[in-house]
Design an enzyme around this catalytic site. Structure first.
Site, short mmCIF file in Angstrom:
data_model
loop_
_atom_site.label_atom_id
_atom_site.label_comp_id
_atom_site.label_asym_id
_atom_site.label_seq_id
_atom_site.Cartn_x
_atom_site.Cartn_y
_atom_site.Cartn_z
N ASP A 172 0.83 -1.21 0.00
CA ASP A 172 0.00 0.00 0.00
C ASP A 172 0.86 1.26 0.00
OD1 ASP A 172 -2.93 -0.36 0.04
OD2 ASP A 172 -2.52 -1.66 1.73
N SER A 173 1.92 1.25 0.81
CA SER A 173 2.78 2.43 0.91
C SER A 173 3.50 2.70 -0.41
CB SER A 173 3.80 2.26 2.04
OG SER A 173 3.14 2.14 3.28
#
Length: 399
Positions: A172-173
Site C-alpha cells: 500500500d505504501s
C-alpha cells in the site's frame, strides 16, 4: 516545520475519496507540499484507518498521520444529492483519488464520462488492488495480496521457514507513493495538453518495481530467487549480528572496497586474498565463512564499540533499532525526520515529517488528521451551497 507562503502545489485542489492506505497516502503526500486536500468520507462509515491500530482517548492515532493537512467532509455518493454535490466539487478540483472497486463510481453515475464532463481538466486517480480490467479486476483486494502475488513473500524469510508477509502496509505504501508520482505526471501532461486523464493504479504493480530485476532474471536465465533470510545472493558479509551486550547490528558490503575494509577491521585480511573474494556473488557463496569472521568479532564487543570501530574504518554498519531508538537517533533528529505537530484533540504529537526537503519551496505539516466531517459545512458553504441546501442534503442522508 516553519510555515512557508510558497509551496510547490499551492492552488492545487485534491478530493480524497479513498479509504485505508494507498489512495489516502497519495493525497497526504500532495497535501504535505501545499495542495488543498478535501477528504470525503461516508456520513456513517468513515475511513476505516481512523480505527486501525492503537487509539488515545478514543482518537485513532494512525489517522492523525494519514489525515494530516486534509479538510474533512461527509458525503454519501450513492444519494442523488451526494452525487450532485460531488460533481460541483469536481468542477472546482484538479485531482480526484478514489479506490472503489471498478464499476462502483459508474453505478452512481460518477464515472469518468460524468466527471470529465463536469471538469475536462480533472485528473482521476483510480487505485485498486488489481487495476481497472483483467480477470481479477472485480475481486476485493488489499496490499497483503499484492505482497503475496508479487513474489515479495516468496523471497522473504529464512530458507527453511514459511514465506513471510511484512507486519505493515508495504505494498500500500509503495502504491501510495507511486500514485502521487502518477498524479504529478498526469498534471504535467495537462499543463501541455489542457486536458485531464485517468490514472489506473493497481497495487499489485509498483511493488514489482521495488523487487528489482526478478522477472528479467527469470526471462533470460530461468532464475528464481530463493529465500535467503538476511543474506544476499549478491554480496557478503550481509547479515545481522549480535553484540556482546545483547544488541544487534546490520552490516552491508555491497561495494568491494567496503567488504575489504570489514575484513581488515575484524582481523581477517587473509580472506581478501582468496580468489572467491573478488566479486559479491562469489563472496555470497562463501557467506558461512564471512559471517563467522564478522559475527565472532562483533560478539566480543558492545554495540557502541562496534559502531565506533566501523565508523573509524569507514565500513557500513547500522544498529537494529526499534521505534524507541528511532525517536532519539541523532541523525533522524538532525534531519527533523520525526517532528512535533500540535493537535487540538491530543496536544503535541510526534510523527514522520514530510517525505523530502526542498531548498526553496519546502513542504509542511499544518495540522494532523481532523475529526470525521469537521469541515463539511465550511467547505460546502465555500462551494456556494446555502443553508437550505445543506439542510436538504442532511434530510436525504447525503451528509
Amino acid at each position: 516545520m516553519t510555515e512557508t507562503t510558497t509551496t510547490p502545489l499551492s492552488g492545487l485542489r485534491v478530493l480524497d475519496l479513498a479509504t485505508l492506505f494507498a489512495g489516502p497516502l497519495a493525497a497526504t503526500m500532495l497535501g504535505d507540499f501545499g495542495a488543498e486536500v478535501i477528504k470525503v468520507e461516508h456520513p456513517t462509515k468513515p475511513d476505516p484507518s481512523r480505527g486501525h491500530g492503537p487509539s488515545k482517548n478514543g482518537v485513532g492515532l494512525w489517522w492523525k498521520l494519514l489525515g494530516r493537512n486534509k479538510r474533512t467532509i461527509t458525503l454519501d455518493l450513492s444519494k442523488p444529492g451526494g452525487r450532485a454535490t460531488l460533481l460541483r466539487l469536481a468542477a472546482t478540483a484538479d485531482v480526484i483519488i478514489e479506490n472503489f472497486r471498478p464499476g462502483t463510481l459508474e453505478k452512481w453515475d460518477l464515472g469518468w464520462n460524468e466527471l470529465s464532463a463536469a471538469n475536462p481538466k480533472l485528473v482521476l486517480a483510480r487505485v485498486t488492488a488489481f487495476g481497472q480490467f483483467g480477470p481479477y479486476a472485480h475481486r476485493p483486494g488489499f496490499g497483503t495480496l499484492a505482497e503475496a502475488m508479487s513474489g515479495f513473500a516468496a523471497i522473504t524469510g529464512e530458507p527453511d521457514a514459511p514465506p513471510t508477509l511484512p507486519p505493515f502496509g508495504l505494498a500500500d505504501s509503495i502504491a501510495g507513493l507511486a500514485t502521487a508520482y502518477a498524479v504529478m505526471t498526469a498534471l504535467a501532461a495537462r499543463d501541455r495538453t489542457g486536458e485531464g486523464q485517468v490514472v489506473d493504479m493497481a497495487i499489485i504493480e509498483p511493488i514489482l518495481t521495488a523487487l528489482g530485476p526478478q522477472p528479467l532474471w527469470y526471462d533470460q536465465l530461468g532464475h528464481v530467487q530463493p529465500r535467503t533470510g538476511n543474506r544476499s545472493q549478491n554480496n557478503a558479509p550481509r547479515n545481522t549480528y549480535r553484540t556482546a551486550d545483547g544488541s544487534w547490528v546490520a552490516v552491508s558490503t555491497s561495494a568491494q572496497s567496503i567488504a575489504e575494509r570489514v575484513m581488515r577491521l575484524v582481523g581477517r585480511p587473509e580472506l581478501i586474498e582468496e580468489p572467491w573474494f573478488a566479486t559479491g556473488a562469489d563472496r555470497a557463496r562463501h557467506a558461512d565463512i564471512l559471517d563467522a569472521a564478522v559475527g565472532d568479532w562483533i560478539a566480543q564487543r558492545t554495540r557502541t564499540e562496534v559502531l565506533a570501530a566501523f565508523e573509524k574504518a569507514e565500513a557500513a554498519v547500522a544498529p537494529i533499532q526499534d521505534v524507541r531508538d528511532v525517536m532519539t537517533d541523532p541523525q533522524y533528529q538532525a534531519l527533523d525526520t520525526i517532528t512535533t505537530v500540535d493537535d487540538p484533540e491530543l496536544g503535541p504529537l510526534r510523527m514522520q515529517n514530510v517525505l523530502f526537503r526542498l531548498s526553496a519551496t519546502p513542504g509542511a505539516i499544518h495540522w494532523p488528521g481532523r475529526p470525521h466531517g469537521a469541515d463539511t459545512d465550511t467547505v460546502l458553504t465555500e462551494l456556494g451551497l446555502t443553508e437550505t441546501e445543506l439542510t436538504t442534503l442532511r434530510r436525504e442522508g447525503a451528509l
